[in-house]
Write a protein that holds these residues in place. Structure first.
Motif, PDB file in Angstrom:
ATOM      1  N   ASN A 185       0.825  -1.213   0.000  1.00 11.96           N
ATOM      2  CA  ASN A 185       0.000   0.000   0.000  1.00 11.96           C
ATOM      3  C   ASN A 185       0.855   1.258   0.000  1.00 11.96           C
ATOM      4  OD1 ASN A 185      -2.679  -0.732  -0.242  1.00 11.96           O
ATOM      5  ND2 ASN A 185      -2.967  -1.052   1.948  1.00 11.96           N
ATOM      6  N   ALA A 186       2.036   1.188   0.599  1.00 19.20           N
ATOM      7  CA  ALA A 186       2.927   2.345   0.598  1.00 19.20           C
ATOM      8  C   ALA A 186       3.289   2.758  -0.822  1.00 19.20           C
ATOM      9  CB  ALA A 186       4.198   2.030   1.395  1.00 19.20           C
ATOM     10  N   ILE A 187       3.270   1.813  -1.736  1.00 19.30           N
ATOM     11  CA  ILE A 187       3.595   2.098  -3.138  1.00 19.30           C
ATOM     12  C   ILE A 187       2.338   2.401  -3.929  1.00 19.30           C
ATOM     13  CG2 ILE A 187       4.604   1.136  -5.257  1.00 19.30           C
ATOM     14  CD1 ILE A 187       6.311  -0.672  -3.378  1.00 19.30           C
ATOM     15  N   TYR A 188       1.368   1.504  -3.857  1.00 18.80           N
ATOM     16  CA  TYR A 188       0.217   1.610  -4.748  1.00 18.80           C
ATOM     17  C   TYR A 188      -0.720   2.757  -4.385  1.00 18.80           C
ATOM     18  CZ  TYR A 188       1.507  -2.681  -7.114  1.00 18.80           C
ATOM     19  OH  TYR A 188       2.175  -3.623  -7.863  1.00 18.80           O
ATOM     20  N   GLU A 189      -0.745   3.183  -3.128  1.00 15.95           N
ATOM     21  CA  GLU A 189      -1.582   4.327  -2.791  1.00 15.95           C
ATOM     22  C   GLU A 189      -1.061   5.615  -3.425  1.00 15.95           C
ATOM     23  OE1 GLU A 189      -4.600   4.885  -1.226  1.00 15.95           O
ATOM     24  OE2 GLU A 189      -4.686   2.750  -1.685  1.00 15.95           O
ATOM     25  N   GLU A 190       0.188   5.599  -3.860  1.00 15.02           N
ATOM     26  CA  GLU A 190       0.724   6.738  -4.614  1.00 15.02           C
ATOM     27  C   GLU A 190       0.439   6.619  -6.106  1.00 15.02           C
ATOM     28  OE1 GLU A 190       1.810   9.253  -3.057  1.00 15.02           O
ATOM     29  OE2 GLU A 190       1.867   8.311  -1.080  1.00 15.02           O
ATOM     30  N   ASP A 191       0.028   5.434  -6.551  1.00 11.07           N
ATOM     31  CA  ASP A 191      -0.226   5.197  -7.974  1.00 11.07           C
ATOM     32  C   ASP A 191      -1.704   5.234  -8.327  1.00 11.07           C
ATOM     33  OD1 ASP A 191       2.468   4.877  -8.231  1.00 11.07           O
ATOM     34  OD2 ASP A 191       2.438   2.728  -8.626  1.00 11.07           O
ATOM     35  N   PHE A 192      -2.543   4.706  -7.450  1.00  6.41           N
ATOM     36  CA  PHE A 192      -3.961   4.589  -7.774  1.00  6.41           C
ATOM     37  C   PHE A 192      -4.583   5.955  -8.031  1.00  6.41           C
ATOM     38  CE2 PHE A 192      -4.264   0.431  -5.143  1.00  6.41           C
ATOM     39  CZ  PHE A 192      -3.782  -0.283  -6.232  1.00  6.41           C
ATOM     40  N   LEU A 193      -5.545   5.983  -8.938  1.00  5.86           N
ATOM     41  CA  LEU A 193      -6.186   7.227  -9.334  1.00  5.86           C
ATOM     42  C   LEU A 193      -7.351   7.576  -8.407  1.00  5.86           C
ATOM     43  CD1 LEU A 193      -6.245   6.840 -13.221  1.00  5.86           C
ATOM     44  CD2 LEU A 193      -4.409   7.657 -11.744  1.00  5.86           C
ATOM     45  N   GLY A 194      -7.776   8.827  -8.491  1.00  7.21           N
ATOM     46  CA  GLY A 194      -8.846   9.297  -7.632  1.00  7.21           C
ATOM     47  C   GLY A 194     -10.190   8.677  -7.923  1.00  7.21           C
ATOM     48  N   LEU A 195     -10.387   8.132  -9.115  1.00  7.63           N
ATOM     49  CA  LEU A 195     -11.685   7.531  -9.460  1.00  7.63           C
ATOM     50  C   LEU A 195     -11.890   6.176  -8.807  1.00  7.63           C
ATOM     51  CD1 LEU A 195     -11.069   5.123 -11.788  1.00  7.63           C
ATOM     52  CD2 LEU A 195     -10.563   7.142 -13.135  1.00  7.63           C
ATOM     53  N   SER A 196     -10.841   5.628  -8.191  1.00  6.79           N
ATOM     54  CA  SER A 196     -10.901   4.314  -7.567  1.00  6.79           C
ATOM     55  C   SER A 196     -11.150   4.462  -6.067  1.00  6.79           C
ATOM     56  CB  SER A 196      -9.594   3.548  -7.805  1.00  6.79           C
ATOM     57  OG  SER A 196      -9.502   2.411  -6.981  1.00  6.79           O
TER      58      SER A 196
END
Length: 512
Positions: A185-196
């Motif tokens: 999550n430390a990585i992917y929470e910086e990648d995921f878009l706001g629509l998700s």
């Protein structure tokens, strides 16, 4: 490839195909460079869906943003910082963040009363000698001798009468998955878009509902595409899943762990079956893996489509595999649907033909349909609520109304009635306390503005079932209505709206 060091471990930099790319929208699935954000100078579409840092919650823990919070180590803060600054980094050393302390925190984050998996181990039993058990698990994990156990198949009823298959993982598998999810999550929470919104730290169903409501109210939305991916969790392609993970994660030990969970199989009635595709619903790691899959299959693609192909307003809200897309123009919506179906086929997915609908919905829908001699605008369901085109009482202006889905309300009342029969002879205070928790829990989710009729209907039916149950207990003197009302005032909360208006909470959460 050059490597560098940072507080979170090693990472790779450079223009490698797996470091800075995403899967393109073409049907051949080729990889192209990732594009930037929305066009400069234009209203940001992501602002409508609330793209901003998220906070921690207990169900899906995320690395917090300050060192004073104990759930994230200094190393994970470094991982998050690098992930935010460099979208091309691939992290080669992550497993060392899964420490004994992290495994113990993950154990205490699990539900205490959850059903045991194939190992038969309950949370309470594992807590005995927890230190020794977690130390042993940590050693096996880092020595490569940890083995994932198959999930135990279970079924829960759905509102439409069907049953949803679940996979109950063994307790140690839950602990390891939770700890690894904290790291990733430390990585992917910086990648995921706001629509998700689905299963992300600091984001809830009501955040998605707020974004959808605000989007329809503030944008020129005339058509809504209500889409459902057929058996999404059961049809995730393992090959594509690992390719997507490798875009950001280069730690082979993490790869092997994910592959173990995907290939562990399921057991039902003592029979083991392999899992060649999909990820079990109910597994701790499944929500994150599902979001990673749809991030590359849908989110990045729809972001490009909106930026390059859309000529009118367009909104997108995704909660896991439940997706709603709003359009200004019908022709654009139909073209989007065709191209989306083509893209899904590339990655082994398909939209459910009976549950995917394009409907006329928005501020002009009722007027346009009346002019054509048609009936009221169609409705659509999203996250437990039926969305309708309505008008305000005072001004008659358009407003999106939300009511509890009737099938869901009926299913809940049916289950409550059955449970009352099971608790038939329980003491009245015990029954009252249980019913209070049920009613309050229902209100906590469904008590949104404009839904008072559904709340009152639910409460009145609960009272009717309880009164009939008390009357049938076989007392010499059946309970009177006056006495029953005293019990109601003591135990059953009154219906009231507990959620603010969507625009109020949305604007407070996303002030920009």
């Amino acid at each position: 490839m050059p490597t560098g060091h940072h507080p979170g471990g090693r990472l790779e930099k450079g223009m490698s195909p797996k470091s800075s790319m995403h899967v393109d929208g073409e049907s051949d699935g080729r990889i192209v460079p990732m594009k930037g954000s929305n066009k400069d100078g234009e209203p940001s579409a992501e602002s409508l869906e609330g793209r901003r840092p998220t906070k921690e919650n207990i169900e899906q823990p995320t690395p917090p943003r300050t060192q004073r919070r104990s759930s994230e180590s200094r190393g994970l803060l470094g991982v998050r910082e690098v992930a935010r600054k460099d979208k091309r980094s691939r992290f080669t050393a992550l497993l060392h963040h899964v420490t004994v302390a992290q495994l113990q925190e993950s154990f205490y984050a699990l539900k205490r009363e959850a059903a045991p998996g194939v190992d038969g181990m309950t949370w309470r039993e594992y807590e005995t000698d927890l230190g020794l058990r977690v130390t042993s698990l940590h050693g096996r994990l880092h020595q490569g001798t940890y083995r994932a156990q198959p999930s135990k198949r279970a079924y829960i009823p759905k509102a439409d009468g069907r049953q949803r298959p679940l996979g109950i993982a063994a307790l140690e598998d839950k602990i390891v998955q939770h700890a690894v999810v904290v790291v990733l999550n430390a990585i992917y929470e910086e990648d995921f878009l706001g629509l998700s919104y689905g299963f992300r730290p600091g984001r809830s169903q009501h955040d998605a509902l707020d974004a959808l409501w605000v989007g329809i109210m503030r944008k020129r939305v005339n058509w809504v595409l209500d889409a459902d991916i057929r058996d999404f969790f059961g049809t995730i392609d393992h090959g594509w899943m690992m390719k997507f993970v490798e875009h950001r994660i280069a730690d082979r030990r993490i790869h092997r762990l994910i592959q173990k969970w995907l290939k562990a199989g399921v057991t039902e009635d003592g029979t083991w079956a392999s899992t060649e595709s999909g990820t079990p619903q109910g597994a701790v790691a499944s929500p994150l893996l599902a979001n990673v899959y749809l991030h590359y299959v849908f989110d990045l693609w729809v972001q490009r489509w909106r930026r390059r192909s859309a000529t009118g307003d367009m909104i997108v809200v995704r909660y896991a595999d439940d997706i709603v897309v709003g359009f200004e123009h019908r022709a654009e919506a139909e073209r989007f649907l065709r191209e989306w179906q083509d893209r899904m086929r590339v990655f082994g997915l398909a939209l459910h033909p009976d549950k995917t609908r394009l409907i006329e919905f928005g501020r002009h829908a009722a007027e346009q349909r009346k002019r054509r001699g048609e009936g009221q605008p169609d409705t659509f369901d999203f996250l437990g609520f039926t969305h309708l085109c309505g008008t305000t009482r005072k001004t008659g202006r358009f407003i999106v109304k939300r009511q509890t889905i009737r099938k869901r309300l009926s299913a809940k009342l049916h289950a409550l009635k059955a449970e009352l029969r099971h608790r038939w002879h329980a003491p009245v205070p015990e029954l009252g306390q249980w019913l209070r928790s049920v009613v309050q829990g229902w209100f906590n989710y469904h008590a949104v503005p404009g839904n008072m009729d559904s709340l009152n209907a639910f409460r009145s039916q609960v009272l009717r079932h309880w009164f009939r149950a008390l009357r049938r207990r076989g007392q010499r003197r059946p309970i009177t209505w006056a006495r029953f009302l005293r019990l109601v005032r003591r135990w059953i909360p009154s219906a009231r709206i507990v959620h603010p208006h969507p625009n109020v909470r949305f604007d407070a959460t996303h002030p920009r």
